[in-house]
Design an enzyme around this catalytic site. Structure first.
Site, mmCIF file in Angstrom:
data_model
loop_
_atom_site.group_PDB
_atom_site.id
_atom_site.type_symbol
_atom_site.label_atom_id
_atom_site.label_comp_id
_atom_site.label_asym_id
_atom_site.label_seq_id
_atom_site.Cartn_x
_atom_site.Cartn_y
_atom_site.Cartn_z
ATOM 1 N N LYS A 1 -7.996 -8.679 49.388
ATOM 2 C CA LYS A 1 -7.875 -7.536 50.274
ATOM 3 C C LYS A 1 -6.547 -7.549 51.032
ATOM 4 O O LYS A 1 -5.944 -6.504 51.241
ATOM 5 C CB LYS A 1 -9.085 -7.481 51.210
ATOM 6 N N THR A 2 -6.117 -8.732 51.426
ATOM 7 C CA THR A 2 -4.819 -8.798 52.094
ATOM 8 C C THR A 2 -3.718 -8.371 51.135
ATOM 9 O O THR A 2 -2.770 -7.685 51.516
ATOM 10 C CB THR A 2 -4.535 -10.231 52.577
ATOM 11 N N ASP B 1 -6.923 -4.241 59.451
ATOM 12 C CA ASP B 1 -7.471 -5.340 58.665
ATOM 13 C C ASP B 1 -8.787 -5.797 59.309
ATOM 14 O O ASP B 1 -8.959 -5.665 60.520
ATOM 15 C CB ASP B 1 -6.458 -6.494 58.668
ATOM 16 N N GLU B 2 -9.702 -6.333 58.542
ATOM 17 C CA GLU B 2 -10.979 -6.846 59.071
ATOM 18 C C GLU B 2 -11.684 -5.798 59.933
ATOM 19 O O GLU B 2 -12.095 -6.078 61.067
ATOM 20 C CB GLU B 2 -10.743 -8.118 59.908
ATOM 21 N N GLN C 1 -18.865 -10.135 56.213
ATOM 22 C CA GLN C 1 -18.165 -11.176 56.961
ATOM 23 C C GLN C 1 -18.014 -10.848 58.433
ATOM 24 O O GLN C 1 -17.151 -11.399 59.114
ATOM 25 C CB GLN C 1 -16.789 -11.431 56.348
ATOM 26 N N ARG D 1 -15.483 -20.005 51.507
ATOM 27 C CA ARG D 1 -14.147 -20.605 51.640
ATOM 28 C C ARG D 1 -13.868 -21.525 50.458
ATOM 29 O O ARG D 1 -12.731 -21.901 50.206
ATOM 30 C CB ARG D 1 -14.012 -21.438 52.931
#
Length: 678
Positions: free
Chosen positions: A32-33, A224-225, A255, A615
């Site tokens: 996504k980044t 973002d997020e 998340q 992670r």
DNA sequence: ATACCGTCTTTTTTT
DNA sequence: AAGACGGTAT
């Protein structure tokens, strides 16, 4: 730009969506980044002026990372004028250009949580309230929550009384505390963290022409997020993107782990409602983890009701099973982790830096810290007690703050604690009351302290000495023109910090070492930011929370941190420890759920575990212990986390657990090739 | 009223 | 490791 070479079809779709409202729902490890950075680059490539682009993140780290990646694509020159930063830093930037309009002036600094709680404690004391009924920390939480929801003191009762978390009367008093708290911040020429957002919105609604100015500037808004935005932040993004409607948000509802600081997951869940024309793009292919890790974490998260339709899949093979281990107690658990780490390093080609140990709370790392040195495992604690949180640093920053912002009443109060013998909280609040009632500065009260009731000759003499030496000394220094690192040093000597503070605190050698680091840090900042001021330095540190300073490590060490600080990171091997009831999910969340104050508390804990699990790239270990020492030295039973029972056993190795399923016996070394790094 | 000392507990997560 | 608490000395 040759997009197809670096991006999959869905990512390309996101990058090509340059106009209108766009929601990119992106699972963990789905790039996504990458989509966000390429889109930014593409905007500029297509002729958009970088100054017209605003990108908002939640952490400084995310902002820095993204900036680095965009610079890599375009070069430094081509992003000149682009605004990219955390909500807080961007809002501060706006506020700094409009200080007078939000009733603040030059030198205005930011209070952190400790500062704010201290202020509220004082207010409770001054109001003569029972500090058991009105606990400062709880009051702080409610006030901050109100600020995040843009609720003014006078509406607090109306908004919260019906949640019946307390009596009508309780909220009436709280409303008064809130009001007084805001007055103190104003009086001290200070903001708290949430003010940065809230005051920006107030600025915009009070001065529409200023809002228009920023709307004209930021034709493209990116977030973002997005699952982590709270109501106030939501307002900022929607206000700024209103005219053009070019709002591009990226997030993953799975998340969302910041509910406790006001994040409202509804913002992402209801994006389509807010923006009916919105284009929704899902990034579902995972590039990070093995199929086992993805399947198991998918299975976990599917237990949440509050979910958007989305799947995660990978082309990767199953890989290693997820290892679940039960230990006798936390010490044994830590020893087990240490043994496995040494195994992986010695026999499976991993380095220490490939490995992370994640825990629910910082405290869980306690036993790790005891065991790792004995097992010769190099490790690094991320988060924890930061450099700037050390007592001696806090004390010195306190003096510096007064140098920059003479109106900082809290900093002044802390000086009293150190410098003024015989004057404690009670007398100090008398002095404050006197200053307020007579509308004069505290320093002026001290010119003749006997005016305040309770201060006799001896104490008065001490206070006068304190005023002359410290307060007048700082006042004098403030007017002097010299580079600020030198000013800091002069201040250090003026107040004889070494004798008055360092020696008092004990542990002198270590504290001296850290204060020297700090002085060095000031020097370096000045050197690398020519033209900067002490004010800039303090502000930057307040916004960074002192984190990033120690993170530029390339050492080969195991990283130990909380699941929260692990968000956005990835490691070949991950250990999650203390996957137990009351820890993961945390007891506090269970209480909130039981009390009904936050029905989704357990879901958030589940998302947090999901974040922790995802992670891992190759191998994931989870562990818990059976008993641990409780309150009075007694041993306490520990239950395995309820989440563990939600995982599919067929993808797990339960060879060292028999609680969840007795029959299954897989061997750790059954197929070593699966475990090997490459 | 305040300081100081020892003892106990207690740790959610972050800008 | 640092706060909270309670008792004692000033």
């Amino acid at each position: 730009m040759d997009l197809a070479r670096f991006l999959n079809t869905e990512q390309q779709k996101a990058v090509r969506a340059l106009e209108g409202p766009v929601l990119v729902l992106a699972g963990a490890g789905s790039g996504k980044t990458r989509a966000l950075t390429y889109r930014t680059a593409r905007l500029i490539d297509n002729g958009v002026d970088p100054a017209n682009i605003l990108t908002l993140t939640f952490t400084n780290k995310a902002a820095d990372d993204m900036k680095g990646k965009i610079v890599k694509l375009l070069g430094k020159e081509r992003i000149k004028g682009m605004w990219l930063g955390t909500f807080h830093s961007i809002c501060l930037r706006i506020l700094r250009d409009n200080l007078a309009r939000v009733n603040r002036s030059e030198g205005c600094l930011i209070y952190d949580t400790t500062d704010s709680v201290d202020i509220i404690e004082d207010i409770i004391l001054e109001f003569g309230l029972d500090d058991l009924e009105y606990e400062a920390k709880i009051a702080y939480n409610i006030i901050q929550k109100a600020k995040m929801e843009l609720i003014a003191p006078e509406f607090l009762i109306k908004e919260y009384a019906r949640e019946n978390k307390g009596s009508q009367h309780y909220y009436q008093v709280l409303s008064r505390i809130y009001q007084e708290y805001e007055r103190v911040l104003l009086n001290n020429n200070s903001f708290d963290f949430n003010d940065l957002i809230k005051k920006t919105i107030e600025l915009f609604s009070k001065y529409p022409e200023i809002l228009r100015e920023y709307q004209n500037r930021f034709k493209y808004v990116q977030v973002d997020e997005y699952q982590d935005v709270n109501h106030a932040q939501y307002q900022i993004t929607s206000l700024l993107s209103e005219p053009e409607g070019n709002i591009f948000v990226v997030g993953d509802d799975w998340q969302g782990i910041y509910g406790f600081r006001g994040a409202d997951i509804k913002n992402i869940l209801e994006f389509e409602k807010d923006y009916p024309r919105a284009e929704i793009i899902k990034l579902e292919q995972n590039y990070r983890s093995t199929n086992n890790i993805i399947s198991v974490s998918n299975q976990l998260i599917s237990n949440n009701k509050q979910n958007k339709e989305k799947t995660a899949w990978t082309k990767e093979g199953d890989g290693a099973p997820i290892f679940l281990t039960r230990a006798k107690n936390p010490q044994v658990e830590a020893a087990y982790v240490a043994r496995r780490i040494n195994d992986l390093v010695n026999h499976y080609n991993y380095s220490y830096k490939d490995i992370a140990v994640l825990c629910r709370t910082n405290f869980q790392s306690h036993y790790i810290q005891q065991v790792f040195p004995r097992s010769h495992i190099p490790y690094q604690l991320i988060g924890g007690v930061s450099f700037f949180d050390r007592q001696e640093i806090r004390y010195f920053i306190n003096y510096l703050r007064l140098l920059v912002n003479p109106e900082d009443g809290l900093a002044l109060k802390r000086l009293f604690r150190i410098e003024a013998d015989g004057v404690g909280d009670v007398l100090l609040s008398e002095i404050n009351r006197y200053a307020r009632e007579h509308k004069i500065q505290v320093a002026d009260v001290l010119a003749d302290p006997t005016r305040v009731k309770g201060i006799g000759e001896k104490k008065a003499a001490n206070l006068i000495e304190f005023k002359l030496r410290v307060l007048d000394g700082i006042r004098g220094l403030r007017k002097m023109k010299m580079p600020f690192p030198r000013k800091a040093l002069q201040l250090y000597e003026l107040i004889d910090f070494e004798n008055n503070v360092i020696n008092e605190l004990g542990n002198t050698a270590e504290r001296l070492k850290y204060i020297n680091f700090f002085m060095e840090d000031i020097h370096n900042y000045h050197k690398y930011n020519p033209g900067s001021t002490l004010y800039d330095y303090l502000l930057i540190n307040e916004l960074l929370g002192g984190q990033d300073e120690l993170e530029e490590d390339n050492t080969d060490s195991v990283k130990v941190m909380t699941a929260h600080s692990a968000k956005g990171l990835e490691f070949p091997v991950v250990f999650i420890i203390a996957v137990e009831e009351d820890v993961f999910p945390h007891q506090k969340s269970l209480e909130e759920a039981a009390a009904g104050s936050n029905p989704y508390a357990v879901e958030e804990e589940r998302r947090l575990l999901y974040v922790a699990m995802t992670r891992a790239e190759k191998i994931l270990f989870m562990s818990f212990s059976q008993r641990k020492s409780g309150n009075n030295g007694e041993e306490k039973e520990v239950k395995p986390s309820r989440f563990l029972y939600e995982l599919p056993v067929e993808r797990m190795d339960l060879s060292s657990v028999d609680i969840l399923r007795k029959s299954r016996r897989l061997q750790f070394k059954k197929d070593p090739t699966i475990l090997k790094k490459n």
